[in-house]
Design a protein around this motif. Structure first.
Motif, PDB file in Angstrom:
ATOM      1  N   VAL A   1       0.148  -1.550  -8.579  1.00  0.00           N
ATOM      2  CA  VAL A   1      -1.282  -1.501  -8.235  1.00  0.00           C
ATOM      3  C   VAL A   1      -1.849  -2.911  -8.080  1.00  0.00           C
ATOM      4  CG1 VAL A   1      -3.575  -0.858  -9.077  1.00  0.00           C
ATOM      5  CG2 VAL A   1      -1.667   0.750  -9.292  1.00  0.00           C
ATOM      6  N   GLU A   2      -1.544  -3.784  -9.023  1.00  0.00           N
ATOM      7  CA  GLU A   2      -2.072  -5.139  -8.982  1.00  0.00           C
ATOM      8  C   GLU A   2      -1.610  -5.900  -7.750  1.00  0.00           C
ATOM      9  OE1 GLU A   2      -0.911  -6.828 -12.678  1.00  0.00           O
ATOM     10  OE2 GLU A   2      -2.319  -5.636 -13.861  1.00  0.00           O
ATOM     11  N   LYS A   3      -0.348  -5.738  -7.381  1.00  0.00           N
ATOM     12  CA  LYS A   3       0.179  -6.409  -6.187  1.00  0.00           C
ATOM     13  C   LYS A   3      -0.571  -5.943  -4.946  1.00  0.00           C
ATOM     14  CE  LYS A   3       3.225  -8.869  -3.819  1.00  0.00           C
ATOM     15  NZ  LYS A   3       2.850  -8.557  -2.431  1.00  0.00           N
ATOM     16  N   ALA A   4      -0.797  -4.647  -4.815  1.00  0.00           N
ATOM     17  CA  ALA A   4      -1.513  -4.119  -3.654  1.00  0.00           C
ATOM     18  C   ALA A   4      -2.957  -4.603  -3.634  1.00  0.00           C
ATOM     19  CB  ALA A   4      -1.461  -2.592  -3.656  1.00  0.00           C
ATOM     20  N   ALA A   5      -3.574  -4.710  -4.815  1.00  0.00           N
ATOM     21  CA  ALA A   5      -4.962  -5.172  -4.897  1.00  0.00           C
ATOM     22  C   ALA A   5      -5.075  -6.639  -4.528  1.00  0.00           C
ATOM     23  CB  ALA A   5      -5.512  -4.921  -6.296  1.00  0.00           C
ATOM     24  N   VAL A   6      -4.171  -7.457  -5.036  1.00  0.00           N
ATOM     25  CA  VAL A   6      -4.177  -8.887  -4.728  1.00  0.00           C
ATOM     26  C   VAL A   6      -3.938  -9.117  -3.238  1.00  0.00           C
ATOM     27  CG1 VAL A   6      -2.916 -11.046  -5.077  1.00  0.00           C
ATOM     28  CG2 VAL A   6      -3.525  -9.637  -7.039  1.00  0.00           C
ATOM     29  N   ASP A   7      -3.097  -8.303  -2.629  1.00  0.00           N
ATOM     30  CA  ASP A   7      -2.833  -8.420  -1.192  1.00  0.00           C
ATOM     31  C   ASP A   7      -3.980  -7.881  -0.348  1.00  0.00           C
ATOM     32  OD1 ASP A   7      -0.438  -9.513  -1.861  1.00  0.00           O
ATOM     33  OD2 ASP A   7       0.813  -7.830  -1.198  1.00  0.00           O
ATOM     34  N   GLY A   8      -4.960  -7.238  -0.999  1.00  0.00           N
ATOM     35  CA  GLY A   8      -6.124  -6.750  -0.286  1.00  0.00           C
ATOM     36  C   GLY A   8      -5.909  -5.478   0.500  1.00  0.00           C
ATOM     37  N   VAL A   9      -4.830  -4.708   0.171  1.00  0.00           N
ATOM     38  CA  VAL A   9      -4.549  -3.486   0.936  1.00  0.00           C
ATOM     39  C   VAL A   9      -5.103  -2.242   0.239  1.00  0.00           C
ATOM     40  CG1 VAL A   9      -2.526  -4.463   2.072  1.00  0.00           C
ATOM     41  CG2 VAL A   9      -2.260  -3.284  -0.120  1.00  0.00           C
ATOM     42  N   ILE A  10      -5.555  -2.392  -1.005  1.00  0.00           N
ATOM     43  CA  ILE A  10      -6.293  -1.333  -1.677  1.00  0.00           C
ATOM     44  C   ILE A  10      -7.530  -1.947  -2.313  1.00  0.00           C
ATOM     45  CG2 ILE A  10      -4.220   0.050  -2.173  1.00  0.00           C
ATOM     46  CD1 ILE A  10      -4.504  -0.836  -5.127  1.00  0.00           C
ATOM     47  N   SER A  11      -8.500  -1.121  -2.578  1.00  0.00           N
ATOM     48  CA  SER A  11      -9.741  -1.585  -3.195  1.00  0.00           C
ATOM     49  C   SER A  11      -9.870  -0.990  -4.585  1.00  0.00           C
ATOM     50  CB  SER A  11     -10.940  -1.154  -2.339  1.00  0.00           C
ATOM     51  OG  SER A  11     -12.155  -1.406  -3.008  1.00  0.00           O
TER      52      SER A  11
ATOM     53  N   PHE B   1       6.496   2.527 -18.413  1.00  0.00           N
ATOM     54  CA  PHE B   1       6.199   3.170 -17.135  1.00  0.00           C
ATOM     55  C   PHE B   1       4.801   2.768 -16.665  1.00  0.00           C
ATOM     56  CE2 PHE B   1       4.246   6.834 -14.937  1.00  0.00           C
ATOM     57  CZ  PHE B   1       5.017   6.819 -13.776  1.00  0.00           C
ATOM     58  N   PHE B   2       3.835   2.785 -17.574  1.00  0.00           N
ATOM     59  CA  PHE B   2       2.464   2.403 -17.233  1.00  0.00           C
ATOM     60  C   PHE B   2       2.433   0.973 -16.690  1.00  0.00           C
ATOM     61  CE2 PHE B   2      -1.680   0.618 -18.066  1.00  0.00           C
ATOM     62  CZ  PHE B   2      -2.565   1.636 -17.734  1.00  0.00           C
ATOM     63  N   GLU B   3       3.152   0.065 -17.329  1.00  0.00           N
ATOM     64  CA  GLU B   3       3.179  -1.325 -16.888  1.00  0.00           C
ATOM     65  C   GLU B   3       3.828  -1.460 -15.518  1.00  0.00           C
ATOM     66  OE1 GLU B   3       1.966  -4.335 -18.507  1.00  0.00           O
ATOM     67  OE2 GLU B   3       0.798  -2.667 -19.286  1.00  0.00           O
ATOM     68  N   ASP B   4       4.856  -0.661 -15.250  1.00  0.00           N
ATOM     69  CA  ASP B   4       5.491  -0.679 -13.930  1.00  0.00           C
ATOM     70  C   ASP B   4       4.490  -0.283 -12.848  1.00  0.00           C
ATOM     71  OD1 ASP B   4       7.893  -1.428 -15.050  1.00  0.00           O
ATOM     72  OD2 ASP B   4       8.739   0.604 -15.060  1.00  0.00           O
TER      73      ASP B   4
ATOM     74  N   PRO C   1     -11.814  -2.156  -8.503  1.00  0.00           N
ATOM     75  CA  PRO C   1     -12.459  -3.164  -9.329  1.00  0.00           C
ATOM     76  C   PRO C   1     -11.664  -3.497 -10.582  1.00  0.00           C
ATOM     77  CG  PRO C   1     -13.504  -1.052  -9.688  1.00  0.00           C
ATOM     78  CD  PRO C   1     -12.518  -0.860  -8.570  1.00  0.00           C
ATOM     79  N   ASN C   2     -10.699  -2.616 -10.937  1.00  0.00           N
ATOM     80  CA  ASN C   2      -9.982  -2.805 -12.188  1.00  0.00           C
ATOM     81  C   ASN C   2      -8.635  -2.091 -12.134  1.00  0.00           C
ATOM     82  OD1 ASN C   2      -9.291  -1.984 -15.145  1.00  0.00           O
ATOM     83  ND2 ASN C   2     -10.762  -3.644 -15.338  1.00  0.00           N
ATOM     84  N   ALA C   3      -7.556  -2.868 -12.135  1.00  0.00           N
ATOM     85  CA  ALA C   3      -6.218  -2.301 -11.989  1.00  0.00           C
ATOM     86  C   ALA C   3      -5.831  -1.417 -13.170  1.00  0.00           C
ATOM     87  CB  ALA C   3      -5.185  -3.416 -11.817  1.00  0.00           C
ATOM     88  N   TYR C   4      -6.283  -1.782 -14.369  1.00  0.00           N
ATOM     89  CA  TYR C   4      -5.970  -0.990 -15.550  1.00  0.00           C
ATOM     90  C   TYR C   4      -6.560   0.421 -15.422  1.00  0.00           C
ATOM     91  CZ  TYR C   4      -6.257   0.612 -20.407  1.00  0.00           C
ATOM     92  OH  TYR C   4      -6.174   1.362 -21.552  1.00  0.00           O
ATOM     93  N   PHE C   5      -7.833   0.506 -15.029  1.00  0.00           N
ATOM     94  CA  PHE C   5      -8.466   1.811 -14.863  1.00  0.00           C
ATOM     95  C   PHE C   5      -7.758   2.617 -13.776  1.00  0.00           C
ATOM     96  CE2 PHE C   5     -11.444   4.509 -12.474  1.00  0.00           C
ATOM     97  CZ  PHE C   5     -11.810   5.393 -13.474  1.00  0.00           C
ATOM     98  N   THR C   6      -7.440   1.973 -12.666  1.00  0.00           N
ATOM     99  CA  THR C   6      -6.759   2.659 -11.569  1.00  0.00           C
ATOM    100  C   THR C   6      -5.410   3.209 -12.028  1.00  0.00           C
ATOM    101  OG1 THR C   6      -7.862   1.302  -9.899  1.00  0.00           O
ATOM    102  CG2 THR C   6      -5.799   2.381  -9.245  1.00  0.00           C
ATOM    103  N   THR C   7      -4.688   2.422 -12.814  1.00  0.00           N
ATOM    104  CA  THR C   7      -3.386   2.869 -13.314  1.00  0.00           C
ATOM    105  C   THR C   7      -3.543   4.047 -14.263  1.00  0.00           C
ATOM    106  OG1 THR C   7      -2.586   0.589 -13.130  1.00  0.00           O
ATOM    107  CG2 THR C   7      -1.237   2.121 -14.408  1.00  0.00           C
TER     108      THR C   7
ATOM    109  N   LYS D   1       0.826  -1.203   0.000  1.00  0.00           N
ATOM    110  CA  LYS D   1       0.000   0.000   0.000  1.00  0.00           C
ATOM    111  C   LYS D   1       0.859   1.250   0.000  1.00  0.00           C
ATOM    112  CE  LYS D   1      -3.808   2.305   2.419  1.00  0.00           C
ATOM    113  NZ  LYS D   1      -4.770   2.206   3.547  1.00  0.00           N
ATOM    114  N   ASN D   2       1.915   1.235   0.799  1.00  0.00           N
ATOM    115  CA  ASN D   2       2.818   2.392   0.830  1.00  0.00           C
ATOM    116  C   ASN D   2       3.556   2.561  -0.493  1.00  0.00           C
ATOM    117  OD1 ASN D   2       2.080   3.034   3.440  1.00  0.00           O
ATOM    118  ND2 ASN D   2       3.813   1.960   4.381  1.00  0.00           N
ATOM    119  N   ARG D   3       3.775   1.456  -1.202  1.00  0.00           N
ATOM    120  CA  ARG D   3       4.409   1.543  -2.518  1.00  0.00           C
ATOM    121  C   ARG D   3       3.502   2.254  -3.515  1.00  0.00           C
ATOM    122  NH1 ARG D   3       8.717  -2.123  -3.667  1.00  0.00           N
ATOM    123  NH2 ARG D   3       7.921  -2.589  -5.757  1.00  0.00           N
ATOM    124  N   VAL D   4       2.189   2.005  -3.397  1.00  0.00           N
ATOM    125  CA  VAL D   4       1.243   2.713  -4.261  1.00  0.00           C
ATOM    126  C   VAL D   4       1.279   4.205  -3.950  1.00  0.00           C
ATOM    127  CG1 VAL D   4      -1.188   3.021  -4.853  1.00  0.00           C
ATOM    128  CG2 VAL D   4      -0.279   0.714  -4.531  1.00  0.00           C
TER     129      VAL D   4
END
Length: 255
Positions: free
Chosen positions: A173-183, A165-168, A185-191, A119-122
């Protein structure tokens, strides 16, 4: 003329640069020939000087009125020396924009290097990118207004670096979402939000600068995005087909 990496004895007609010197590992591409430049420190120093001066000239005169001759003179380089690094204003524009993308790539990498918490990485990613945008507002405007002016090959190269850069960021974002520390619905949109919203600092500065302090805006953007990632969304995260294979449905925290 030998067919190796080092080539000498070029005629004047052969000195037609297709790619700026030092872009892509300190080499000059002359037609189909490549000259390897040994003194990499000199290459980097002169490239940085050209970019620094070009940014100032573009800011003071505007991109279109500025000339290569003016940039060379301001950098203290002879026309011949400048032509070893940038043969046209298109070359110089590429150098300026490429450095900008590299800068926010490096800023994010540095920000998360010592941060193990997902989460802090995000948060660190959002802050690092937003700070670079705030510091390089003129260049952000340049990339939005003049990217189309780049020769097709260079434009594709710059867009490819931007996509890296976008993929990085998407990976963070995806790692934080999978770990459940951010909410989300879609990592692509969030990025997309993370990598575009900070640009408002430059794109809307004509109005914001009279009302808001840049330091405050940076903090508010970071907090705004992070608060959105702390709330569970009921929106379906699926996307229509044809999204370039980039859209991924990520796990929503708590669900």
């Amino acid at each position: 003329m030998s067919r190796g990496n080092r080539r000498i004895g070029l005629t004047s007609s052969e000195r037609s640069l297709s790619i700026p010197a030092a872009v892509g590992g300190g080499s000059i591409t002359v037609k189909d020939e490549t000259i390897r430049i040994k003194d990499q420190s000199l290459v980097r120093a002169r490239q940085a000087k050209i970019v620094e001066v070009a940014r100032r000239v573009f800011r003071e005169k505007g991109f279109h009125p500025a000339t290569v001759r003016e940039i060379g003179a301001a950098a203290g380089l002879t026309q011949g020396t400048l032509y070893s690094y940038a043969r046209s204003k298109d070359d110089i524009l590429f150098l300026v924009l490429d450095q900008l993308v590299r800068e926010y790539q490096e800023a994010v990498k540095a920000a998360i290097a010592q941060e193990p918490d997902p989460k802090n990485r995000v948060r660190a990613t959002i802050r690092a990118f937003t700070e670079v945008v705030s510091q390089r507002q003129d260049d952000i405007l340049l990339i939005y207004h003049e990217l189309h002016a780049l020769e097709r090959t260079r434009r594709r190269k710059l867009l490819a670096r931007t996509h890296e850069f976008f993929e990085d960021v998407a990976g963070i974002v995806e790692k934080a979402a999978v770990d459940g520390v951010i909410s989300t619905p879609n990592a692509y949109f969030t990025t997309q939000v993370i990598t575009f919203l900070p640009a408002m600092i430059a794109l809307r500065r004509w109005d914001m600068r009279d009302h808001l302090a840049s330091r405050d805006v940076v903090e508010w953007i970071v907090d705004f995005i992070m608060r959105g990632l702390e709330h569970t969304s009921d929106v379906d995260g699926s996307a229509p087909n044809g999204a370039g294979g980039q859209t991924k449905l990520t796990k929503t925290a708590g669900g």
